[in-house]
Design a protein around this motif. Structure first.
Motif, mmCIF file in Angstrom:
data_model
loop_
_atom_site.group_PDB
_atom_site.id
_atom_site.type_symbol
_atom_site.label_atom_id
_atom_site.label_comp_id
_atom_site.label_asym_id
_atom_site.label_seq_id
_atom_site.Cartn_x
_atom_site.Cartn_y
_atom_site.Cartn_z
ATOM 1 N N ILE A 31 0.866 -1.174 0.000
ATOM 2 C CA ILE A 31 0.000 0.000 0.000
ATOM 3 C C ILE A 31 0.903 1.224 0.000
ATOM 4 C CG2 ILE A 31 -1.813 1.270 1.204
ATOM 5 C CD1 ILE A 31 -2.679 -1.517 0.195
ATOM 6 N N HIS A 32 0.750 2.064 -0.996
ATOM 7 C CA HIS A 32 1.514 3.301 -1.097
ATOM 8 C C HIS A 32 0.676 4.420 -0.502
ATOM 9 C CE1 HIS A 32 4.429 1.406 -3.822
ATOM 10 N NE2 HIS A 32 3.375 0.719 -4.222
ATOM 11 N N ILE A 33 1.297 5.304 0.280
ATOM 12 C CA ILE A 33 0.586 6.357 1.002
ATOM 13 C C ILE A 33 1.302 7.677 0.755
ATOM 14 C CG2 ILE A 33 -0.241 7.101 3.277
ATOM 15 C CD1 ILE A 33 0.411 4.087 4.132
ATOM 16 N N ARG A 34 0.522 8.741 0.501
ATOM 17 C CA ARG A 34 1.113 10.064 0.330
ATOM 18 C C ARG A 34 0.156 11.130 0.843
ATOM 19 N NH1 ARG A 34 0.705 11.028 -6.245
ATOM 20 N NH2 ARG A 34 -1.558 11.329 -6.315
ATOM 21 N N ASP A 35 0.698 12.310 1.092
ATOM 22 C CA ASP A 35 -0.080 13.478 1.488
ATOM 23 C C ASP A 35 -0.748 14.043 0.241
ATOM 24 O OD1 ASP A 35 -0.957 16.065 2.213
ATOM 25 O OD2 ASP A 35 0.735 16.387 3.539
ATOM 26 N N SER A 36 -2.040 14.293 0.303
ATOM 27 C CA SER A 36 -2.754 14.785 -0.882
ATOM 28 C C SER A 36 -2.282 16.170 -1.318
ATOM 29 C CB SER A 36 -4.262 14.806 -0.628
ATOM 30 O OG SER A 36 -4.584 15.713 0.412
ATOM 31 N N LYS A 37 -1.683 16.926 -0.403
ATOM 32 C CA LYS A 37 -1.184 18.263 -0.753
ATOM 33 C C LYS A 37 0.194 18.214 -1.396
ATOM 34 C CE LYS A 37 -1.605 19.759 3.482
ATOM 35 N NZ LYS A 37 -2.088 18.549 4.095
ATOM 36 N N GLU A 38 0.913 17.127 -1.230
ATOM 37 C CA GLU A 38 2.288 16.997 -1.706
ATOM 38 C C GLU A 38 2.408 15.786 -2.625
ATOM 39 O OE1 GLU A 38 4.744 19.120 -1.070
ATOM 40 O OE2 GLU A 38 3.515 20.354 0.249
ATOM 41 N N LYS A 39 1.752 15.837 -3.743
ATOM 42 C CA LYS A 39 1.712 14.675 -4.644
ATOM 43 C C LYS A 39 3.099 14.241 -5.123
ATOM 44 C CE LYS A 39 -2.986 15.618 -6.130
ATOM 45 N NZ LYS A 39 -3.617 14.773 -5.184
ATOM 46 N N ASP A 40 4.027 15.175 -5.210
ATOM 47 C CA ASP A 40 5.390 14.828 -5.613
ATOM 48 C C ASP A 40 6.323 14.701 -4.421
ATOM 49 O OD1 ASP A 40 4.756 14.788 -8.348
ATOM 50 O OD2 ASP A 40 4.989 16.963 -8.484
ATOM 51 N N GLY A 41 5.754 14.767 -3.209
ATOM 52 C CA GLY A 41 6.552 14.684 -1.989
ATOM 53 C C GLY A 41 6.850 13.249 -1.601
ATOM 54 N N PRO A 42 7.312 13.082 -0.371
ATOM 55 C CA PRO A 42 7.658 11.737 0.096
ATOM 56 C C PRO A 42 6.435 10.830 0.172
ATOM 57 C CG PRO A 42 7.829 13.332 1.878
ATOM 58 C CD PRO A 42 7.520 14.099 0.640
ATOM 59 N N GLN A 43 6.678 9.557 0.033
ATOM 60 C CA GLN A 43 5.623 8.549 0.094
ATOM 61 C C GLN A 43 6.067 7.414 1.002
ATOM 62 O OE1 GLN A 43 4.938 7.292 -3.931
ATOM 63 N NE2 GLN A 43 4.494 9.360 -4.623
ATOM 64 N N LEU A 44 5.091 6.769 1.592
ATOM 65 C CA LEU A 44 5.349 5.558 2.372
ATOM 66 C C LEU A 44 4.885 4.364 1.556
ATOM 67 C CD1 LEU A 44 3.864 6.594 5.835
ATOM 68 C CD2 LEU A 44 6.275 6.509 5.202
ATOM 69 N N ALA A 45 5.533 3.255 1.766
ATOM 70 C CA ALA A 45 5.096 1.992 1.177
ATOM 71 C C ALA A 45 5.134 0.956 2.284
ATOM 72 C CB ALA A 45 6.002 1.588 0.021
ATOM 73 N N VAL A 46 3.981 0.371 2.582
ATOM 74 C CA VAL A 46 3.894 -0.613 3.659
ATOM 75 C C VAL A 46 3.317 -1.918 3.111
ATOM 76 C CG1 VAL A 46 3.658 1.128 5.474
ATOM 77 C CG2 VAL A 46 1.620 0.182 4.425
ATOM 78 N N PRO A 47 3.682 -3.028 3.711
ATOM 79 C CA PRO A 47 3.102 -4.297 3.283
ATOM 80 C C PRO A 47 1.580 -4.275 3.445
ATOM 81 C CG PRO A 47 4.986 -4.682 4.720
ATOM 82 C CD PRO A 47 4.677 -3.214 4.780
ATOM 83 N N ALA A 48 0.877 -4.874 2.518
ATOM 84 C CA ALA A 48 -0.584 -4.874 2.546
ATOM 85 C C ALA A 48 -1.129 -5.456 3.849
ATOM 86 C CB ALA A 48 -1.129 -5.645 1.343
ATOM 87 N N GLN A 49 -0.486 -6.475 4.385
ATOM 88 C CA GLN A 49 -0.942 -7.071 5.648
ATOM 89 C C GLN A 49 -0.815 -6.086 6.802
ATOM 90 O OE1 GLN A 49 1.411 -10.647 5.868
ATOM 91 N NE2 GLN A 49 -0.257 -11.878 5.021
ATOM 92 N N SER A 50 0.241 -5.285 6.811
ATOM 93 C CA SER A 50 0.417 -4.285 7.865
ATOM 94 C C SER A 50 -0.646 -3.195 7.760
ATOM 95 C CB SER A 50 1.810 -3.658 7.782
ATOM 96 O OG SER A 50 2.798 -4.634 8.010
ATOM 97 N N TRP A 51 -0.961 -2.780 6.533
ATOM 98 C CA TRP A 51 -2.010 -1.779 6.333
ATOM 99 C C TRP A 51 -3.363 -2.319 6.815
ATOM 100 C CZ3 TRP A 51 -2.474 3.205 5.633
ATOM 101 C CH2 TRP A 51 -3.686 3.727 5.201
ATOM 102 N N ALA A 52 -3.653 -3.569 6.500
ATOM 103 C CA ALA A 52 -4.911 -4.175 6.931
ATOM 104 C C ALA A 52 -4.996 -4.207 8.460
ATOM 105 C CB ALA A 52 -5.055 -5.582 6.353
ATOM 106 N N ALA A 53 -3.894 -4.521 9.128
ATOM 107 C CA ALA A 53 -3.872 -4.537 10.593
ATOM 108 C C ALA A 53 -4.083 -3.131 11.150
ATOM 109 C CB ALA A 53 -2.551 -5.125 11.087
ATOM 110 N N PHE A 54 -3.465 -2.129 10.526
ATOM 111 C CA PHE A 54 -3.636 -0.730 10.961
ATOM 112 C C PHE A 54 -5.091 -0.296 10.815
ATOM 113 C CE2 PHE A 54 -4.006 3.675 9.446
ATOM 114 C CZ PHE A 54 -3.688 4.340 10.626
ATOM 115 N N VAL A 55 -5.706 -0.584 9.673
ATOM 116 C CA VAL A 55 -7.097 -0.182 9.430
ATOM 117 C C VAL A 55 -8.028 -0.881 10.427
ATOM 118 C CG1 VAL A 55 -8.995 -0.290 7.752
ATOM 119 C CG2 VAL A 55 -6.719 0.436 7.021
#
Length: 65
Positions: A31-55
């Motif tokens: 799962i790739h994550i970014r700030d909607s205001k900074e589309k060209d800014g830094p991004q996170l990439a987390v394993p899908a299983q970790s994202w599911a656990a967070f949600v």
């Protein structure tokens, strides 16, 4: 993976101005994550299983309020 080729989605809970949220781009394993205001800014990439656990945790914590 080239992140410019990703399809980004904002939360349906974001405000009408649409600039106070994050965007995610799911792929089968990441799962790739970014700030909607900074589309060209830094991004996170987390394993899908970790994202599911967070949600799941966030949903559970929100229900407890």
């Amino acid at each position: 993976m080239n992140t410019t080729d990703l399809a980004w989605f904002k939360s349906s809970y974001s405000g009408s101005s649409g600039d106070d949220c994050i965007e995610i781009s799911p792929s089968p394993t990441t799962i790739h994550i970014r700030d909607s205001k900074e589309k060209d800014g830094p991004q996170l990439a987390v394993p899908a299983q970790s994202w599911a656990a967070f949600v799941a945790y966030a949903a559970q914590a929100g229900a407890a309020r």
